[in-house]
Scaffold this active site. Sequence first.
Site, PDB file in Angstrom:
ATOM      1  N   LYS A 193       0.859  -1.176   0.000  1.00 59.79           N
ATOM      2  CA  LYS A 193       0.000   0.000   0.000  1.00 59.79           C
ATOM      3  C   LYS A 193       0.898   1.228   0.000  1.00 59.79           C
ATOM      4  CE  LYS A 193      -1.803   2.635   3.065  1.00 59.79           C
ATOM      5  NZ  LYS A 193      -1.710   3.918   2.308  1.00 59.79           N
ATOM      6  N   GLU A 271       9.871   1.198  10.846  1.00 57.05           N
ATOM      7  CA  GLU A 271      10.899   2.244  10.740  1.00 57.05           C
ATOM      8  C   GLU A 271      10.163   3.568  10.868  1.00 57.05           C
ATOM      9  OE1 GLU A 271      12.779   5.249   9.336  1.00 57.05           O
ATOM     10  OE2 GLU A 271      12.731   4.201   7.409  1.00 57.05           O
ATOM     11  N   CYS A 305      13.324  10.815   7.418  1.00 51.73           N
ATOM     12  CA  CYS A 305      13.301  10.373   8.809  1.00 51.73           C
ATOM     13  C   CYS A 305      14.674  10.472   9.461  1.00 51.73           C
ATOM     14  CB  CYS A 305      12.769   8.949   8.902  1.00 51.73           C
ATOM     15  SG  CYS A 305      13.677   7.770   7.885  1.00 51.73           S
ATOM     16  N   GLU A 404       9.644  16.425  15.587  1.00 54.24           N
ATOM     17  CA  GLU A 404      10.248  16.183  14.279  1.00 54.24           C
ATOM     18  C   GLU A 404       9.696  17.187  13.271  1.00 54.24           C
ATOM     19  OE1 GLU A 404      11.360  12.357  11.489  1.00 54.24           O
ATOM     20  OE2 GLU A 404       9.412  12.365  12.494  1.00 54.24           O
TER      21      GLU A 404
END
Length: 503
Positions: A193, A271, A305, A404
Amino acid sequence: MDLLRVGILNTFVIHTRKMHLLRNQAHVNGAWVKAKSNAMFPVLNPADDKVIAEVPDMDAADAKQAVDVAACAFQSWRQTTAKERSRILRRWFDLCEQNADKIAEIMTAESGKPLSESKAEITYGNSFLEWFADSARHINGEIIQSPWPNKQILLNRQPIGVVSVITPWNFPFAMITRKVGALLAAGCTCVIKPAEDTPLTALAAVDLAAQACVPNGVINVVTTSRKNAISVGKVLCEDPHIACISFTGSTQVGKLLYGQAAKGIKRVALELGGNAPFIVFPSADIEHAVDHAMLAKFRNSGQACVGVNRFLIHEGVYQEFVNCFKNRIQQKCILGPGMRKEVTNGPLINDAQVKKVTGLVDKAVSKGAKVLIGGKVDTQLGSKFYQPTLITDVQPEMEIFHEEIFGPVAVCYKIKSESEAVSLANDTRGGLSAYVFTKELGQAFRMSKNLEFGMVAINDGILSAAEPAFGGIKESGIGREGSLHGALEYTDIKYTLMSGLDK
């Protein structure tokens, strides 16, 4: 300027008409298919919000069918030899190499990243196919010393089954090859997906996998809009045929998927988000550190990331670093549509990301932070072009320091000691990557040991490759990708006791 923008947009329209490998259907059981409901949703170019293509808006029923197909295909795929799986992965790699420019054009169109970065991602993503083509033949078992004279202990690794592969928008090609290359090498099948913002790159990659003779049903792609993402995700986490969920994305979503996977005691490979520190000590080569700061912060406009979130600079070199960094940003960062050759920074992916980055910067400024360069959207280019930004006078209690950012905003903070650097760096629930710049060997080893992160780069701003084990600790994830460990994630250890050998 207006005439220039019109020319750029016209050029882009011509490019999209000529893009090869542009698919507008999902891929299930080796066929290009629509949603059962015939619903579609548009994929937009974030540079100008123009529609690139429409793809099927699949729902839970479509996802269930794809999972059933993958489960059926697993029964035969698991029986193939490692040598055969290696050959197929090598053919897929070769085709992706041959079509790198075509995939890159699609990626730039839907993700907004500069074409040069898209091409670099194809090279990076292809390295995983090449690596796992080799690794497939090295997934070995063990013969264990037996405590019994007439018995032998065998351990071998077997594929776990069907894997749900849920990938992000920021690296739409590499995150597929890194996961799918590994699970194919191990003998698993999958349902992918892709992110709703960037499904076209995934479809192009799987088109080439089919051309490489990956058997029908081994790789399936379900496309879905945000509206159906939750229901489709539920199937991909809870269906009894699913053995593992491999997800790259935000920590918040990762926690939700982890909870759903727990209902069936399923394997997870997560992750998730990070809060990477970039630490510069007095012994560092400042020019070198700034060069790598540019890579670690502004690649993909900060939407990575492993991208740096906090620059922790020793007071002895703080001003020198900040001045050099500011000059480098002014000289090297060129904001604009990704199809322009000179552009180094494209738009943010969507309006939600623009709102998030803008809010973090504005809140920090309201509490005393100082913007040295950038700090806003360049509205002359469009609604999503956030300027490369450098901020000082940031305090640890500010939201921008511990949240973040996922945007082109560099946040600098002055430190006084190594112990302070370690304390500040570790004061986060994230633990993905960290970057340290020092010429002192002892300090390098101490920092590697004391930093609570899954990956630490010494004197380098780029640490990703196919060979090392990629992954984080704490709330940055579970498991590792890349390296042989990446393929082993998709295997179970079977213990067989061979007894009666003296009979």
